[in-house]
Design an enzyme around this catalytic site. Structure first.
Site, short mmCIF file in Angstrom:
data_model
loop_
_atom_site.label_atom_id
_atom_site.label_comp_id
_atom_site.label_asym_id
_atom_site.label_seq_id
_atom_site.Cartn_x
_atom_site.Cartn_y
_atom_site.Cartn_z
NE ARG A 179 -3.50 -2.28 -0.54
CZ ARG A 179 -3.50 -3.69 -0.53
NH1 ARG A 179 -2.22 -3.43 -1.84
NH2 ARG A 179 -4.60 -4.14 -0.96
CB SER A 230 -9.18 -2.37 2.77
OG SER A 230 -10.14 -3.75 2.62
CD GLU A 300 -5.52 -0.47 2.20
OE1 GLU A 300 -6.02 -0.43 1.29
OE2 GLU A 300 -5.39 -0.94 2.95
#
Length: 306
Positions: A179, A230, A300
């Protein structure tokens, strides 16, 4: 003269075909369906427009924020006193100059890129078919799912740097990690396009695999409600959704925001959720998981405060 007035005057003179909206609600442009008005929102459809617009916006201190589909953003309810540039109009897809490659502009969705690759009989992007973001967002976050990620398929990327112009980075130069990428470490840079290197495959098998992954996604994720996917990054050695479930947090609600009852890793907008609702729910989830498991969850979703 305010920056927005100066920008309006400049657009009328130099980019008269560029669409610019005033006080455009960000809730219309984020998957959370949350966010107040952006002072100005521009919709370039060509890379040349993007380059000129970004340079002028920075000269005016308009603090440009480039977004794609807004699938990983949480925006304040009071809005943003800045220029938001929606890159979704830059969505050209074409076969690359090298065998088994495709060129994708940053505003093309990952699903469109995967479909285009399938049509050319190229495999490698199936994992991206169900990811709701754009190529640009995928490059920034090294988007991935079901054992696939951007790192595996990116050959090169064209990036625009303020005051410098366009630079070409290899996939290795993009420093993809979990990420993160070169772009998360250099927020001033803007992705314009990417070249994906893929492999020959059977279109029917590629399509079957994409349908299979989409079915898995629909079965396990609350796609029927607004969310940013998410909410938390995967902690090392753990899964965020599993930890949240183990702490009995599914269904935890703050205002209109809720920890999904279907997948603990998703925070969803049940209706009328505010920025404050979501940020407070994030805080409560982090606090409970840390207290009960010792694991610190890191968001995130990208939270824009102003």
């Amino acid at each position: 003269m305010s920056w927005e007035t100066a920008l309006d005057n400049w657009v009328r003179e130099y980019l008269p075909d560029l669409r610019v909206a005033c006080e455009e609600p960000m809730s219309r442009h984020t998957s959370f369906r949350i966010g107040g008005p952006a002072r100005r929102m521009a919709f370039p459809e060509r890379a040349e427009q993007m380059v000129l617009l970004l340079e002028r916006a920075r000269e005016l201190n308009a603090r440009p924020l480039v977004i794609g589909n807004g699938t990983n953003l949480l925006i304040p309810d009071e809005g943003l006193d800045r220029l938001v540039i929606v890159a979704a109009g830059l969505r050209k897809l074409e076969a690359g100059s090298e065998p088994h490659t495709i060129l994708a502009e940053a505003g093309a969705t990952l699903a469109q890129a995967a479909d285009y690759a399938c049509g050319l009989g190229l495999t490698g992007l199936e994992f991206a078919h169900g990811i709701p973001g754009t190529v640009g967002g995928g490059l920034c976050m090294n988007a991935g799912a079901y054992d696939g990620e951007m790192k595996q398929v990116v050959e090169s990327v064209s990036l625009l740097f303020p005051g410098e112009g366009v630079r070409f980075l290899s996939g290795e130069d993009m420093a993809f990690g979990y990420r993160r990428s070169f772009l998360t470490d250099h927020r001033e840079a803007v992705a314009l396009r990417a070249v994906f290197r893929l492999r020959p495959g059977d279109p029917e098998e590629i399509r079957r695999r994409m349908r299979e992954l989409m079915a898995k996604r629909k079965a396990s994720q609350p796609l029927e409600l607004p969310s940013a996917g998410s909410t938390f990054k995967r902690p090392e050695g753990h899964f965020a959704g599993t930890l949240i479930d183990q702490c009995g947090l599914k269904g935890l609600t703050v205002g209109g925001a809720q920890v999904s009852e279907k997948h603990g890793g998703f925070l969803v907008n049940r209706g009328g959720a505010t920025f404050a609702d979501v940020t407070e729910l994030i805080r409560q989830v982090q606090a409970r998981v840390l207290a009960e498991t010792g694991v610190r969850l890191e968001p995130e979703v990208r939270i824009i405060h102003s």
